[in-house]
Design a protein around this motif. Sequence first.
Motif, mmCIF file in Angstrom:
data_model
loop_
_atom_site.group_PDB
_atom_site.id
_atom_site.type_symbol
_atom_site.label_atom_id
_atom_site.label_comp_id
_atom_site.label_asym_id
_atom_site.label_seq_id
_atom_site.Cartn_x
_atom_site.Cartn_y
_atom_site.Cartn_z
ATOM 1 N N TRP A 12 0.836 -1.210 0.000
ATOM 2 C CA TRP A 12 0.000 0.000 0.000
ATOM 3 C C TRP A 12 0.868 1.257 0.000
ATOM 4 O O TRP A 12 2.069 1.203 0.245
ATOM 5 N N ILE A 26 1.309 1.322 -6.330
ATOM 6 C CA ILE A 26 0.816 0.313 -5.400
ATOM 7 C C ILE A 26 0.927 -1.022 -6.137
ATOM 8 O O ILE A 26 0.395 -1.167 -7.245
ATOM 9 N N ARG A 45 -4.786 4.896 -5.271
ATOM 10 C CA ARG A 45 -5.453 4.078 -4.259
ATOM 11 C C ARG A 45 -6.864 3.718 -4.697
ATOM 12 O O ARG A 45 -7.345 2.621 -4.423
ATOM 13 N N GLU A 49 -8.269 -0.022 -4.866
ATOM 14 C CA GLU A 49 -9.417 -0.459 -4.069
ATOM 15 C C GLU A 49 -10.502 -1.059 -4.952
ATOM 16 O O GLU A 49 -11.089 -2.105 -4.620
ATOM 17 N N GLN A 180 0.571 5.082 5.932
ATOM 18 C CA GLN A 180 -0.022 3.942 5.236
ATOM 19 C C GLN A 180 -1.263 3.435 5.973
ATOM 20 O O GLN A 180 -2.286 3.129 5.357
ATOM 21 N N GLY A 184 -4.899 3.365 4.639
ATOM 22 C CA GLY A 184 -5.306 2.006 4.314
ATOM 23 C C GLY A 184 -6.499 1.508 5.095
ATOM 24 O O GLY A 184 -7.362 0.803 4.564
#
Length: 710
Positions: A12, A26, A45, A49, A180, A184
Amino acid sequence: MRGFDTILVVDWSAAEGVRRAERDSIWIGAVRDGMAEKPRPMPTRREAETWLADRIGSEIAAGRRVMAAFDFPFGYPAGFAEAVTGASDPLRLWDWLAERIEDDARGRNNRFEVAADLNRLFPGTGPFWGKPHRDRFPDIPYHGRSRDGHGMAEKRACEVASGASSSVWQLFFNPTVGSQALMGLPMLSRLRRIEGLAVWPFEPVDDAPAVLAEIWPGLIEQAVRGREGIRDMQQVARLAWAFSRLSTAELTDMMDVDAPEEGWILGAGHGPRLTELAMTAPDPMADPPPAARAPLEPPPLSNDCFALPPGVHWTPVDEALDLLRARLSPVAGRETVPAVGADGRILAADAVARRANPPGANSAVDGYGFAHEATGAGPQHLPLIAGRAAAGAPLAGAVPRGQAVRILTGALIPEGVDTVVLEEDTRTDGTAIAFNGPVKRGANTRRAGEDVDAGAVLLPAGHALRPADLALLAATGVAEVEVFRRLRVGVLSTGDELGAPGVDPDPAVTYDANRPMLLALAARWGHEPVDLGHCADDRDALRAVLDGAGTDVIVTSGGASAGDEDHVSALLGETGSLAAWRIALKPGRPLALGIWKGRPVFGVPGNPVAAFTCALIFARPALSLLAGGGWRAPLAMTVPAGFAKRKKAGRREFLRARLRDGRAEVFASEGSGRISGLAWAEGFVELPDGPAEIAPGDPVRFLPYAGFGL
């Protein structure tokens, strides 16, 4: 605990911006059914995801068990969650962060503002520290040594046990583990809403279809040091491989920890073993071996695959399902077919996009295209060049700076254009356009690959193709797909008492209701049904039918018990493969399972209601697994009861039911001979193995027929 079919390991990031270079991406490593996949770089991100949610959901839908592991802490030192949320539940803290952390499509986020808010909840200075500017965020110390009196431990117990040097409080300067975690945990809060997903070690995971776990790549440092290529790519690929190579006993031992608040690093204390396995991983920089290397025709199942443990008399439903799932494997061969006619087929290999969708940057509207830098605020006037750009007819040449071109929806963006103004927002005399600025750079345009990038996995192996999937395959240039051959399911009825429907009015003749029902079920589930007809109670005749079946699987009804005329059981007993499973369920107890000359045989009860129930509960997921589609659990929902019922312990019950006015009502009679109840119903109400007393309005578990693929 059973093992995992798919392992995902995620590196991550908390960095801002879109990661253009792969070294900053990532990274996600994956091993599926023992085969390593090419590690995937994710630029944002949000994209990571979305990909993870889709992949976890598709793995669960295909009946594969998946573990997704992330390289940041799942919890904080003891006392932190309670100080923030009022409870020691770390998952409640996840949700608290998800409500406050903001993270836009380009990675711009407010993690330092949230960390400052958190620091203000504690006495003294800290615990969070580290920031990009000394003068910003006064509640966050620039150096870790500037903190005191906040009352929190510097590390969790698992970090001490594994020798990790990083701290969850550090937000800036490498390693930024604290950032992170802040970026995260909100993502995990959203992922855990996926049905069937559990978080280790905070929730029971033994039977969960998907599990989230925390890992630390430092455990396999020796296997990564000195390797060529991007370090993060090597870490996720090799750690995913290591976890996939653990035995079930080893994995169970690693997960046997008690850390209900702080969480735990999976494998802490087992670094040497994980390193040993990581050293054997294939080179992640090389192309993965082609799916064609897998055997085209799987080996037959062993004769003893259905054997029950000694001393078992009555088998609970869940135990029977677990045994089937553990003992069966695909028996269907593979073939390559045109994608256009592949509806309902099961992918034998991942379908990969041959080109991006859209393949080139294009206009989302009818309007006028120009270079954004040539415009500004207020009234704008741009001369029009000759020609236009249309879908399928791109403009030849470039658009000069300070000029515009007519462009239609779907047209490729010409050179010199990066922005499109909507036609309705302009005025034109045919030689120039006028509009009010400013117009946002990139407005009304779609980038190449905005939907799917070339080389992306569109659909995983084991996925049953649907009409929408065919559109996706076509749009990305996939003309052919590798699929499993359709499972040939032979259906046979046995018994002297049976006759063809409507032929003989003699009341001593029972019309054969099972065969048309079971053939239709096989067809609905995407298999190739083969009618093996009806066989009287004659052992030699039955042997001849079984010998000549020519199918992958045989489903029989009747003759599955231990009576004088139960010839299916007798013949399977001669081969030494018979397993007479007495299932603790109502309706339908006997289930005869065996192997006939390499073919699995499922002997369901002769009673049509019991045969239908056993086919849906046991045959459907088993046939799906044999066909290559993975284990398919039925869809279930909780609804209020519209009935009253009391049951004793000992058997799971499936009541014919339907929904009316939001409540489950059940058929008036539970008699297993009342076939009309199957047609009346829209599904089952499933009652547990233990005793139960249901009153109207109580929550009950409803399994709709649609959830069984009907």
